[in-house]
Enzyme design. Structure first.
Site, short mmCIF file in Angstrom:
data_model
loop_
_atom_site.label_atom_id
_atom_site.label_comp_id
_atom_site.label_asym_id
_atom_site.label_seq_id
_atom_site.Cartn_x
_atom_site.Cartn_y
_atom_site.Cartn_z
N HIS A 1 0.22 -1.27 0.03
CA HIS A 1 0.09 -0.33 0.00
C HIS A 1 0.87 1.43 -0.17
O HIS A 1 0.35 2.11 -1.04
CB HIS A 1 -1.01 0.34 1.65
O1 RIB Z 1 -5.72 0.03 5.02
C1 RIB Z 1 -4.02 0.10 4.13
C2 RIB Z 1 -3.47 1.37 5.07
O2 RIB Z 1 -3.18 1.19 6.67
C3 RIB Z 1 -1.79 1.26 5.56
O3 RIB Z 1 -1.56 2.16 5.13
C4 RIB Z 1 -1.56 0.29 6.69
O4 RIB Z 1 -0.25 0.89 6.62
C5 RIB Z 1 -2.45 0.50 7.18
O5 RIB Z 1 -2.21 2.07 7.55
#
Ligand code: RIB
Ligand code: CA
Length: 313
Positions: free
Chosen positions: A243
């Site tokens: 992500h």
């Molecule tokens: O939903 C994914 C996000 O939430 C990413 O940034 C992960 O590190 C959490 O913070």
């Protein structure tokens, strides 16, 4: 080559860690003014400790790291140990970092930096809940017009939610802060689950990182070996979605990504859909576009960039 002045706001988290490593490996393009930590994946005490661990593993103990908000603006904290483990950085052997936290609160640092640096010169990269940013904008509205752009990991539309059926974690934890940001008028680039679920750390990709045979390469591979469990079990994914590194990769190689300028609003009232990013993808309302909502990525190009950059550390 564009050199971006950047503040990274983060809640490490294994994927945050990879994003931070990618930024630290790219000094020609990224002038990292500092990290600000926020409560999210795990409580603030852990996110700031994890940020220091990551910078020491990268051999960058001089990095400015400040602790920010330890709870959302108006709600109790929700964490994600079920994804990231109790430490938030489960996988590799961890250690107590020797580098200190930098003095001062993260929100003060964001305000002071934006007031000090030339208007329109600082990019905010947010990898966690938007509590620090929303708090800074609320306390010091004069800084909003001084932000060059805000590139965030957060939200979801076609991919729907990962913490509830409707909401992605970063937005869900602090929907009021997200609402402040999306209504601020700051130029926003959003990396939602729609695109981050397309950059999966498959076994060959993780093995290529391990094969770097460096402290960073092995540390990263061990983090990702652990991090994939949640998504493999829930979605049957071929690996963990990276992500947060999408945010940094966008600064380094924006042509890896494509999306659409649309209106995005945040649900803050309904318990059923709290934290949902309502993206008007098909333009069915007269609400003004306020974000570039990314949906596509060259995943092989992304991992090629990531692996080559981490090889530098
Ligand atoms: O939903 C994914 C996000 O939430 C990413 O940034 C992960 O590190 C959490 O913070
Ligand atoms: Ca994160």
């Amino acid at each position: 080559m564009t050199r971006h002045k950047v503040i990274i706001d983060t809640d490490p988290g294994q994927d945050d860690a990879v994003a931070i490593l990618l930024a630290l490996a790219s000094p020609d393009e990224i002038d990292l003014l500092g990290l600000t930590c926020v409560a999210g994946n795990v409580p603030l005490e852990r996110t700031q400790t994890n940020a220091r661990i990551i910078c020491e593993v990268a051999g960058k103990p001089e990095t400015a790291i400040r602790a920010g908000c330890d709870a959302p603006m108006r709600r109790p904290l929700v964490t994600a140990e079920h994804v990231h483990g109790k430490t938030g950085l489960d996988g590799p052997d961890l250690f107590e970092p020797s580098m200190p936290l930098t003095d001062g609160h993260g929100v003060d640092f964001i305000i002071e930096t934006l007031r000090r640096e030339p208007a329109g010169s600082v990019t905010l990269c947010t990898l966690g809940p938007l509590t620090n940013i929303g708090s800074a904008f609320q306390r010091a509205p004069d800084i909003i017009a001084r932000v060059k752009k805000l590139v965030m990991m957060g939200g979801a539309y076609f991919e729907v939610g990962n913490i509830t059926p409707a909401a992605e974690f970063n937005i869900y934890v602090d929907p009021e802060a997200a609402e402040i940001v999306f209504k601020s008028g700051v130029p926003i680039v959003v990396m939602p689950l729609d695109v981050t679920h397309k950059v999966l750390a498959t076994k060959p990709r993780v093995d290529a990182l391990r094969a770097l045979n460096s402290r960073v390469g092995i540390f990263t591979a061990e983090m990702l070996d652990f991090f994939e469990r949640f998504d493999v079990a829930k979605y049957g994914s071929a690996g963990g979605p990276l992500h947060d590194p999408c945010v940094i990769a966008y600064l380094l190689q924006p042509d890896l990504f494509s999306g659409r300028h649309v209106n995005v609003e945040i649900e803050t009232q309904s318990e059923l859909t709290l934290g949902m990013t309502v993206a008007d993808w098909w333009g069915v309302t007269d609400r003004a576009a306020n974000a570039l909502f990314i949906g596509q990525v060259d995943a092989d190009g992304f991992f090629d960039l990531l692996t080559k950059r981490l090889a530098r550390l």
